[in-house]
Design a protein around this motif. Sequence first.
Motif, PDB file in Angstrom:
ATOM      1  N   PHE A  63       0.715  -1.175  -0.167  1.00 33.26           N
ATOM      2  CA  PHE A  63      -0.126   0.023  -0.070  1.00 33.26           C
ATOM      3  C   PHE A  63       0.908   1.212   0.191  1.00 33.26           C
ATOM      4  O   PHE A  63       1.003   1.777   0.939  1.00 33.26           O
ATOM      5  CB  PHE A  63      -0.942   0.057   1.345  1.00 33.26           C
ATOM      6  N   PRO A  64       1.507   1.676  -1.249  1.00 32.10           N
ATOM      7  CA  PRO A  64       2.418   2.945  -1.360  1.00 32.10           C
ATOM      8  C   PRO A  64       1.795   4.067  -0.753  1.00 32.10           C
ATOM      9  O   PRO A  64       2.594   4.947  -0.619  1.00 32.10           O
ATOM     10  CB  PRO A  64       2.869   2.809  -2.547  1.00 32.10           C
ATOM     11  N   ASP A  65       0.600   4.312  -0.607  1.00 34.53           N
ATOM     12  CA  ASP A  65       0.254   5.458  -0.337  1.00 34.53           C
ATOM     13  C   ASP A  65      -0.615   5.422   0.952  1.00 34.53           C
ATOM     14  O   ASP A  65      -1.584   6.130   1.334  1.00 34.53           O
ATOM     15  CB  ASP A  65      -1.012   6.184  -1.443  1.00 34.53           C
ATOM     16  N   TYR A  66      -0.547   4.386   1.866  1.00 35.40           N
ATOM     17  CA  TYR A  66      -1.022   4.040   3.383  1.00 35.40           C
ATOM     18  C   TYR A  66      -0.860   5.327   3.866  1.00 35.40           C
ATOM     19  O   TYR A  66       0.287   5.953   4.005  1.00 35.40           O
ATOM     20  CB  TYR A  66      -0.262   2.984   3.760  1.00 35.40           C
ATOM     21  N   ARG A  67      -1.878   5.406   4.632  1.00 32.57           N
ATOM     22  CA  ARG A  67      -1.850   7.008   5.415  1.00 32.57           C
ATOM     23  C   ARG A  67      -2.923   6.771   6.805  1.00 32.57           C
ATOM     24  O   ARG A  67      -3.955   6.075   6.855  1.00 32.57           O
ATOM     25  CB  ARG A  67      -2.572   7.989   4.805  1.00 32.57           C
ATOM     26  N   ILE A  68      -2.365   7.524   7.751  1.00 38.22           N
ATOM     27  CA  ILE A  68      -3.139   7.725   9.147  1.00 38.22           C
ATOM     28  C   ILE A  68      -3.493   8.898   9.295  1.00 38.22           C
ATOM     29  O   ILE A  68      -2.928   9.869   9.124  1.00 38.22           O
ATOM     30  CB  ILE A  68      -2.248   6.892  10.365  1.00 38.22           C
ATOM     31  N   GLU A  69      -4.834   8.983   9.476  1.00 37.04           N
ATOM     32  CA  GLU A  69      -5.695  10.098   9.783  1.00 37.04           C
ATOM     33  C   GLU A  69      -6.110  10.249  11.050  1.00 37.04           C
ATOM     34  O   GLU A  69      -6.945   9.368  11.559  1.00 37.04           O
ATOM     35  CB  GLU A  69      -6.588  10.708   8.832  1.00 37.04           C
ATOM     36  N   ILE A  70      -5.725  11.111  12.011  1.00 35.10           N
ATOM     37  CA  ILE A  70      -5.969  11.025  13.311  1.00 35.10           C
ATOM     38  C   ILE A  70      -7.305  12.144  13.618  1.00 35.10           C
ATOM     39  O   ILE A  70      -6.799  13.226  13.326  1.00 35.10           O
ATOM     40  CB  ILE A  70      -4.890  11.381  14.233  1.00 35.10           C
ATOM     41  N   THR A  71      -8.212  11.769  14.348  1.00 36.88           N
ATOM     42  CA  THR A  71      -9.161  12.587  14.585  1.00 36.88           C
ATOM     43  C   THR A  71      -9.414  13.026  16.224  1.00 36.88           C
ATOM     44  O   THR A  71      -9.739  14.209  16.620  1.00 36.88           O
ATOM     45  CB  THR A  71     -10.620  12.337  14.268  1.00 36.88           C
ATOM     46  N   ASP A  72      -8.939  12.002  16.936  1.00 36.50           N
ATOM     47  CA  ASP A  72      -8.998  12.416  18.359  1.00 36.50           C
ATOM     48  C   ASP A  72      -7.785  11.671  18.991  1.00 36.50           C
ATOM     49  O   ASP A  72      -7.418  10.589  18.645  1.00 36.50           O
ATOM     50  CB  ASP A  72     -10.229  11.588  19.019  1.00 36.50           C
ATOM     51  N   ILE A  73      -7.434  12.011  20.105  1.00 43.09           N
ATOM     52  CA  ILE A  73      -6.396  11.652  20.952  1.00 43.09           C
ATOM     53  C   ILE A  73      -6.655  11.687  22.489  1.00 43.09           C
ATOM     54  O   ILE A  73      -6.892  12.623  22.709  1.00 43.09           O
ATOM     55  CB  ILE A  73      -4.955  12.223  20.512  1.00 43.09           C
ATOM     56  N   TYR A  74      -6.234  10.560  23.037  1.00 44.32           N
ATOM     57  CA  TYR A  74      -6.310  10.578  24.412  1.00 44.32           C
ATOM     58  C   TYR A  74      -5.213   9.976  25.223  1.00 44.32           C
ATOM     59  O   TYR A  74      -4.509   9.276  24.778  1.00 44.32           O
ATOM     60  CB  TYR A  74      -7.554   9.484  24.856  1.00 44.32           C
ATOM     61  N   PHE A  75      -4.654  10.315  26.074  1.00 45.66           N
ATOM     62  CA  PHE A  75      -3.488  10.139  27.044  1.00 45.66           C
ATOM     63  C   PHE A  75      -3.825   9.478  28.158  1.00 45.66           C
ATOM     64  O   PHE A  75      -4.893   9.847  29.231  1.00 45.66           O
ATOM     65  CB  PHE A  75      -2.504  11.403  27.456  1.00 45.66           C
ATOM     66  N   ASP A  76      -3.151   8.583  28.780  1.00 45.72           N
ATOM     67  CA  ASP A  76      -3.200   7.740  30.099  1.00 45.72           C
ATOM     68  C   ASP A  76      -2.013   7.317  30.507  1.00 45.72           C
ATOM     69  O   ASP A  76      -1.508   6.405  30.137  1.00 45.72           O
ATOM     70  CB  ASP A  76      -4.309   6.484  30.126  1.00 45.72           C
ATOM     71  N   GLY A  77      -1.214   8.297  31.251  1.00 47.46           N
ATOM     72  CA  GLY A  77       0.116   7.833  31.698  1.00 47.46           C
ATOM     73  C   GLY A  77       1.083   7.874  30.371  1.00 47.46           C
ATOM     74  O   GLY A  77       0.986   8.788  29.746  1.00 47.46           O
ATOM     75  N   ASN A  78       1.729   6.781  30.148  1.00 49.49           N
ATOM     76  CA  ASN A  78       2.604   6.762  28.985  1.00 49.49           C
ATOM     77  C   ASN A  78       1.827   6.057  27.902  1.00 49.49           C
ATOM     78  O   ASN A  78       2.467   5.505  27.045  1.00 49.49           O
ATOM     79  CB  ASN A  78       3.825   5.579  29.553  1.00 49.49           C
ATOM     80  N   LYS A  79       0.581   5.992  27.972  1.00 49.42           N
ATOM     81  CA  LYS A  79      -0.365   5.301  26.824  1.00 49.42           C
ATOM     82  C   LYS A  79      -0.908   6.360  26.030  1.00 49.42           C
ATOM     83  O   LYS A  79      -1.458   7.388  26.791  1.00 49.42           O
ATOM     84  CB  LYS A  79      -1.097   4.200  27.463  1.00 49.42           C
ATOM     85  N   ILE A  80      -1.091   6.112  24.929  1.00 54.41           N
ATOM     86  CA  ILE A  80      -1.877   7.080  24.035  1.00 54.41           C
ATOM     87  C   ILE A  80      -2.907   6.305  23.048  1.00 54.41           C
ATOM     88  O   ILE A  80      -2.486   5.184  22.685  1.00 54.41           O
ATOM     89  CB  ILE A  80      -0.908   7.949  23.010  1.00 54.41           C
ATOM     90  N   ALA A  81      -4.108   6.494  23.191  1.00 52.20           N
ATOM     91  CA  ALA A  81      -5.065   6.123  22.307  1.00 52.20           C
ATOM     92  C   ALA A  81      -5.573   7.211  21.307  1.00 52.20           C
ATOM     93  O   ALA A  81      -5.927   8.007  21.661  1.00 52.20           O
ATOM     94  CB  ALA A  81      -6.284   5.593  23.099  1.00 52.20           C
ATOM     95  N   VAL A  82      -5.787   6.738  20.169  1.00 51.98           N
ATOM     96  CA  VAL A  82      -6.072   7.585  19.024  1.00 51.98           C
ATOM     97  C   VAL A  82      -6.953   6.984  18.136  1.00 51.98           C
ATOM     98  O   VAL A  82      -7.194   5.658  17.962  1.00 51.98           O
ATOM     99  CB  VAL A  82      -4.903   8.146  18.101  1.00 51.98           C
ATOM    100  N   PHE A  83      -8.045   7.849  17.609  1.00 56.40           N
ATOM    101  CA  PHE A  83      -8.961   7.479  16.644  1.00 56.40           C
ATOM    102  C   PHE A  83      -8.839   8.269  15.522  1.00 56.40           C
ATOM    103  O   PHE A  83      -8.320   9.274  15.409  1.00 56.40           O
ATOM    104  CB  PHE A  83     -10.321   7.494  17.456  1.00 56.40           C
ATOM    105  N   GLY A  84      -9.359   7.639  14.350  1.00 51.15           N
ATOM    106  CA  GLY A  84      -9.397   8.279  13.109  1.00 51.15           C
ATOM    107  C   GLY A  84      -9.582   7.268  11.918  1.00 51.15           C
ATOM    108  O   GLY A  84     -10.419   6.513  12.072  1.00 51.15           O
ATOM    109  N   PHE A  85      -8.749   7.520  10.913  1.00 53.15           N
ATOM    110  CA  PHE A  85      -8.870   6.559   9.764  1.00 53.15           C
ATOM    111  C   PHE A  85      -7.601   6.005   9.147  1.00 53.15           C
ATOM    112  O   PHE A  85      -6.612   6.994   9.205  1.00 53.15           O
ATOM    113  CB  PHE A  85      -9.692   7.259   8.659  1.00 53.15           C
ATOM    114  N   ALA A  86      -7.676   4.795   8.484  1.00 55.18           N
ATOM    115  CA  ALA A  86      -6.487   4.312   7.816  1.00 55.18           C
ATOM    116  C   ALA A  86      -6.964   4.259   6.440  1.00 55.18           C
ATOM    117  O   ALA A  86      -8.070   3.928   6.145  1.00 55.18           O
ATOM    118  CB  ALA A  86      -5.978   2.996   8.527  1.00 55.18           C
TER     119      ALA A  86
END
Length: 137
Positions: A63-86
């Motif tokens: 997938f030469p044009d693979y891309r991640i788009e992030i719409t939301d981001i959350y932190f909990d200590g040293n962990k990050i959770a993100v939501f969006g589109f691939a």
Amino acid sequence: MDKKLKMDIKDIFYQYIDAINEHNVEKIYHLMADDYIFSDAWGGKAEGNDKMKNGWEDYFKMFPDYRIEITDIYFDGNKIAVFGFASGTLENKKTELNENYWKVPAAWQAEIINGKIKSWQVYADQKKVFDILDKNK
């Protein structure tokens, strides 16, 4: 959490996303911990940054044009959770009807330890991707 530590974690995370979107495998590799763990949505795992370096190279070929788009981001200590589109197009096989292109909602969770991505978990329904792969066999 210390504000500076939170900023460092966020900065490392965004460097990782940028490296993925740039398909910069060397940068991705240097941001991964030696004992990096990748987990997919079906419970599959790959361990070690060397193994994942090869995995990223293969994925970007597929997938030469693979891309991640992030719409939301959350932190909990040293962990990050993100939501969006691939999204991506199989082997850049573009058609008039865009049949080999996919874009799916996705979520990712990362754990950052000592300035490196220790773990990366992907949550996404890949049915559309698998359908495209099956159609192009």
